[in-house]
Design an enzyme around this catalytic site. Structure first.
Site, PDB file in Angstrom:
ATOM      1  N   GLY A   1     -34.373  -9.038   1.749  1.00  0.00           N
ATOM      2  CA  GLY A   1     -33.491 -10.933   1.292  1.00  0.00           C
ATOM      3  C   GLY A   1     -32.877 -10.732   0.319  1.00  0.00           C
ATOM      4  N   LEU A   2     -32.100  -9.732  -0.468  1.00  0.00           N
ATOM      5  CA  LEU A   2     -31.371 -10.322  -1.540  1.00  0.00           C
ATOM      6  C   LEU A   2     -29.929 -10.089  -1.931  1.00  0.00           C
ATOM      7  CD1 LEU A   2     -33.052  -7.122  -3.978  1.00  0.00           C
ATOM      8  CD2 LEU A   2     -33.484  -9.835  -3.980  1.00  0.00           C
ATOM      9  N   SER A   3     -29.955 -10.379   0.084  1.00  0.00           N
ATOM     10  CA  SER A   3     -28.689 -11.230   0.488  1.00  0.00           C
ATOM     11  C   SER A   3     -27.382 -10.068   0.395  1.00  0.00           C
ATOM     12  CB  SER A   3     -27.751 -12.390  -0.392  1.00  0.00           C
ATOM     13  OG  SER A   3     -29.277 -13.294  -0.096  1.00  0.00           O
ATOM     14  N   SER A   4     -27.745  -8.943   1.162  1.00  0.00           N
ATOM     15  CA  SER A   4     -26.552  -7.602   1.072  1.00  0.00           C
ATOM     16  C   SER A   4     -25.848  -8.059   2.333  1.00  0.00           C
ATOM     17  CB  SER A   4     -27.464  -6.480   0.655  1.00  0.00           C
ATOM     18  OG  SER A   4     -27.845  -6.233   3.138  1.00  0.00           O
ATOM     19  N   SER A   5     -25.690  -9.065   3.062  1.00  0.00           N
ATOM     20  CA  SER A   5     -24.890  -9.090   3.661  1.00  0.00           C
ATOM     21  C   SER A   5     -23.659 -10.777   3.113  1.00  0.00           C
ATOM     22  CB  SER A   5     -25.320  -9.514   4.873  1.00  0.00           C
ATOM     23  OG  SER A   5     -26.466 -10.422   5.114  1.00  0.00           O
TER      24      SER A   5
ATOM     25  N   GLU B   1     -21.438 -15.912   8.807  1.00  0.00           N
ATOM     26  CA  GLU B   1     -22.038 -15.656   9.022  1.00  0.00           C
ATOM     27  C   GLU B   1     -23.279 -16.597  10.184  1.00  0.00           C
ATOM     28  OE1 GLU B   1     -24.638 -13.601   6.886  1.00  0.00           O
ATOM     29  OE2 GLU B   1     -26.492 -13.726   8.214  1.00  0.00           O
TER      30      GLU B   1
ATOM     31  N   ASP C   1     -27.096 -18.536  -0.338  1.00  0.00           N
ATOM     32  CA  ASP C   1     -26.440 -16.674  -0.587  1.00  0.00           C
ATOM     33  C   ASP C   1     -25.124 -16.713  -1.062  1.00  0.00           C
ATOM     34  OD1 ASP C   1     -29.180 -17.519  -0.316  1.00  0.00           O
ATOM     35  OD2 ASP C   1     -28.253 -14.826   2.348  1.00  0.00           O
TER      36      ASP C   1
ATOM     37  N   TYR D   1     -35.829 -18.948  11.944  1.00  0.00           N
ATOM     38  CA  TYR D   1     -35.345 -19.132  10.599  1.00  0.00           C
ATOM     39  C   TYR D   1     -34.626 -19.800  10.920  1.00  0.00           C
ATOM     40  CZ  TYR D   1     -31.529 -19.866   6.943  1.00  0.00           C
ATOM     41  OH  TYR D   1     -31.011 -20.441   6.246  1.00  0.00           O
TER      42      TYR D   1
HETATM   43  C1  GLA Z   1     -32.164 -16.907   3.748  1.00  0.00           C
HETATM   44  C2  GLA Z   1     -30.286 -18.053   4.064  1.00  0.00           C
HETATM   45  C3  GLA Z   1     -30.556 -18.891   3.023  1.00  0.00           C
HETATM   46  C4  GLA Z   1     -31.550 -19.675   2.451  1.00  0.00           C
HETATM   47  C5  GLA Z   1     -32.418 -18.912   1.772  1.00  0.00           C
HETATM   48  C6  GLA Z   1     -33.855 -19.947   2.504  1.00  0.00           C
HETATM   49  O1  GLA Z   1     -31.967 -16.313   2.809  1.00  0.00           O
HETATM   50  O2  GLA Z   1     -29.662 -17.184   4.282  1.00  0.00           O
HETATM   51  O3  GLA Z   1     -28.748 -19.750   4.041  1.00  0.00           O
HETATM   52  O4  GLA Z   1     -32.163 -20.951   3.982  1.00  0.00           O
HETATM   53  O5  GLA Z   1     -32.851 -18.049   3.524  1.00  0.00           O
HETATM   54  O6  GLA Z   1     -33.797 -20.601   1.045  1.00  0.00           O
END
Ligand code: GLA
Length: 391
Positions: free
Chosen positions: A128-132, A164, A176, A226
């Site tokens: 959940g640290l947005s590597s993508s 994405e 992100d 989501y």
């Molecule tokens: C993921 C999504 C973001 C955001 C968060 C929740 O990281 O990529 O755009 O919606 O969830 O805050």
């Protein structure tokens, strides 16, 4: 990324590119992110408070004479090849973050030719640290530099988000990608997703650390849930719109409108919308706390956010709840909550610097006792966004 890791990663990617393509590449890096408060608000035109962290994707890129695309992931030890005329989803998944961005740039009228890419990263994957998002942003930035496309940072972040949404199929908001591209050292980004205006809020208290506890789980419903949450929010807005056509998103909605028009129609949708509308207010109040250096009050709001995500938005999971409960009564932990999309990944904790080691030890031990799983703790240092590493 500390300096040693940064240099090692950069060297490894550079070296591998030279070996594979016998050429000197252009090098860029793009970071992962944390989010202090404002969760699931970005796709509701709300506010978020993320920051780029010292963990990055490092990417090497170079031009080709044909229209082929040759990709290599050092971390996966995998290669993938296609052409600019065949930008389709791959069976490997990781190429999609690169191909999706190339497709977006072409859609926006930019001319590309073939290219080679080698990349690696030290952002934990699936945490959940947005590597993508970091890979998408590194790709967009690198293509922009390589082909002199003259795209500004906001449009790069938007193209990465569109990749994405359309290519990978996750209907994420902009947080992100924006955080990766716009990050600055020691500063949080207060981003208004309604118009992309943003301001930086200093966050540099030497007595506090941002500690992440990784549940080490990623439940499979994460991306479908989501997209479902997003639809529920849109449905809530449509119920209000029948009476107030000027309300275009939950950003414009009030709690009174939710009580009147959403609650009688659908209790679950009401809970989702109630969480989002109160989270937007909570973020604004939290920013006031930060301006007054009132971290105690800010931390309490983080716990409140977790409560909302757990009980109303229902995107938490047992492992995340356990990690938050483990620190709830610890005076050294000012605030804690699940972070990001949910159903796994990390909690974010605001911890007194001198107590970090003790807290990490205690939480690690107790988490293992309760779940039979091992948590991984990371210290997140707030760092600069996407940048070129060589000339
Ligand atoms: C993921 C999504 C973001 C955001 C968060 C929740 O990281 O990529 O755009 O919606 O969830 O805050």
């Amino acid at each position: 990324m500390d300096t040693t890791t940064a240099v090692n990663l950069q060297d490894a990617v550079h070296e591998s590119y030279r070996e594979l393509f016998n050429d000197t590449p252009l090098l860029v890096r793009s970071p992962g992110r944390v989010n202090l408060i404002g969760e699931h608000t970005d796709y509701n035109n709300g506010l978020v408070l993320p920051a780029a962290i010292d963990k990055n994707i490092v990417l090497a890129i170079g031009k080709r004479d044909d229209n082929a695309i040759h990709l290599h992931s050092l971390d996966q030890g995998q290669s993938y090849a296609t052409t600019l005329d065949e930008l389709e989803r791959s069976p490997l998944l990781w190429p999609d973050y690169i191909l999706g961005v190339a497709q977006q740039l072409i859609k926006r009228g930019h001319t590309l030719q073939g290219f080679n890419i080698v990349f690696a990263g030290d952002i934990p994957q699936g945490a959940g640290l947005s590597s993508s998002a970091a890979l998408e942003c590194a790709t967009g930035f690198a293509l922009n530099e390589l082909f002199d496309l003259d795209i500004n940072r906001l449009d790069l972040a938007l193209a990465a988000q569109a990749a994405e949404n359309d290519f990978v199929g996750v209907k994420c908001g902009l947080m992100d990608q924006f955080a990766s591209v716009f990050g600055q050292e020691h500063r949080l980004i207060k981003l208004d997703c309604a118009d992309f205006s943003h301001e930086y809020i200093p966050f540099n208290n030497p007595e506090l650390r941002i500690v992440l506890f990784d549940t080490q789980v990623k439940h499979s419903l994460a991306s479908s849930a989501y997209n479902e949450r997003r639809e529920q929010c849109e449905y809530g807005v449509s119920l209000i719109q029948k009476h107030h056509p000027e309300v275009r998103s939950l950003r414009d909605a009030t709690l009174e409108q939710l009580d009147r028009y959403v609650k009688p129609a659908d209790e679950v949708v009401y809970n989702r919308c109630y969480y989002v509308v109160s989270e937007i207010t909570r973020l604004q109040d939290g920013c006031d706390d930060l301006r007054k250096d009132d971290f105690e009050s800010f931390g309490k709001r983080m716990f409140d956010t977790h409560g909302g995500l757990q009980h109303l938005y229902e995107v938490s999971c047992q492992e995340l709840d356990i990690l938050v409960d483990l620190v709830r009564d610890d005076p050294a932990v000012l605030g804690a909550r699940m972070m990001g999309g949910g159903f796994g990944g990390c909690t974010i904790n605001l911890v007194k610097a001198e107590e970090v080691d003790r807290v990490v030890n205690e939480v690690s031990r107790a988490y293992y006792q309760k779940t039979n799983k091992t948590t991984q703790a990371y210290i997140a240092n707030i760092s600069a966004g996407t940048a070129r590493l060589n000339r």
